[in-house]
Design a protein around this motif. Sequence first.
Motif, mmCIF file in Angstrom:
data_model
loop_
_atom_site.group_PDB
_atom_site.id
_atom_site.type_symbol
_atom_site.label_atom_id
_atom_site.label_comp_id
_atom_site.label_asym_id
_atom_site.label_seq_id
_atom_site.Cartn_x
_atom_site.Cartn_y
_atom_site.Cartn_z
ATOM 1 N N LYS A 123 1.332 -35.414 -23.341
ATOM 2 C CA LYS A 123 2.090 -35.091 -24.542
ATOM 3 C C LYS A 123 1.198 -35.014 -25.787
ATOM 4 C CE LYS A 123 6.706 -35.305 -23.806
ATOM 5 N NZ LYS A 123 7.341 -34.022 -23.815
ATOM 6 N N MET A 124 0.244 -35.913 -25.924
ATOM 7 C CA MET A 124 -0.572 -35.937 -27.138
ATOM 8 C C MET A 124 -1.456 -34.693 -27.285
ATOM 9 S SD MET A 124 -3.593 -38.749 -26.488
ATOM 10 C CE MET A 124 -4.418 -38.455 -28.012
ATOM 11 N N LEU A 125 -1.638 -33.953 -26.196
ATOM 12 C CA LEU A 125 -2.475 -32.751 -26.251
ATOM 13 C C LEU A 125 -1.652 -31.484 -26.428
ATOM 14 C CD1 LEU A 125 -5.062 -33.523 -23.457
ATOM 15 C CD2 LEU A 125 -5.253 -33.932 -25.903
ATOM 16 N N GLU A 126 -0.352 -31.608 -26.336
ATOM 17 C CA GLU A 126 0.499 -30.430 -26.515
ATOM 18 C C GLU A 126 0.531 -30.044 -27.980
ATOM 19 O OE1 GLU A 126 4.261 -31.385 -24.811
ATOM 20 O OE2 GLU A 126 3.512 -31.278 -22.774
ATOM 21 N N LEU A 163 -12.591 -34.791 -29.308
ATOM 22 C CA LEU A 163 -12.060 -35.161 -27.996
ATOM 23 C C LEU A 163 -10.851 -34.293 -27.633
ATOM 24 C CD1 LEU A 163 -12.013 -36.976 -25.517
ATOM 25 C CD2 LEU A 163 -10.660 -38.609 -26.851
ATOM 26 N N VAL A 164 -9.955 -34.102 -28.579
ATOM 27 C CA VAL A 164 -8.782 -33.254 -28.329
ATOM 28 C C VAL A 164 -9.211 -31.823 -28.032
ATOM 29 C CG1 VAL A 164 -6.713 -32.262 -29.383
ATOM 30 C CG2 VAL A 164 -7.194 -34.700 -29.644
ATOM 31 N N LEU A 165 -10.180 -31.321 -28.783
ATOM 32 C CA LEU A 165 -10.680 -29.967 -28.548
ATOM 33 C C LEU A 165 -11.267 -29.835 -27.146
ATOM 34 C CD1 LEU A 165 -11.331 -27.119 -29.504
ATOM 35 C CD2 LEU A 165 -13.449 -28.034 -30.492
ATOM 36 N N GLU A 166 -12.090 -30.790 -26.743
ATOM 37 C CA GLU A 166 -12.687 -30.749 -25.407
ATOM 38 C C GLU A 166 -11.617 -30.839 -24.327
ATOM 39 O OE1 GLU A 166 -15.850 -30.097 -24.416
ATOM 40 O OE2 GLU A 166 -16.115 -29.654 -26.535
ATOM 41 N N ALA A 167 -10.614 -31.682 -24.533
ATOM 42 C CA ALA A 167 -9.522 -31.792 -23.561
ATOM 43 C C ALA A 167 -8.740 -30.488 -23.476
ATOM 44 C CB ALA A 167 -8.599 -32.944 -23.937
#
Length: 58
Positions: free
Chosen positions: A54-57, A34-38
């Motif tokens: 913030k969680m994706l930074e 999910l993080v990779l796709e985001a």
Amino acid sequence: MSDEELTGEKLADEINRAKAVTSVASQIIANGSLVLEARKLADDRMNADTTIPKMLEG
């Protein structure tokens, strides 16, 4: 699960433990995907003013 002499309740406990570990591992992999796709979406965005949560930074 490498102990072939496990039987009964001990075997059931070991099976349940293995299922729990598998479940946690699957969730970790799903979260990473999910993080990779985001991150891909954020990198492909057209609007330079879009903010990243913030969680994706990284």
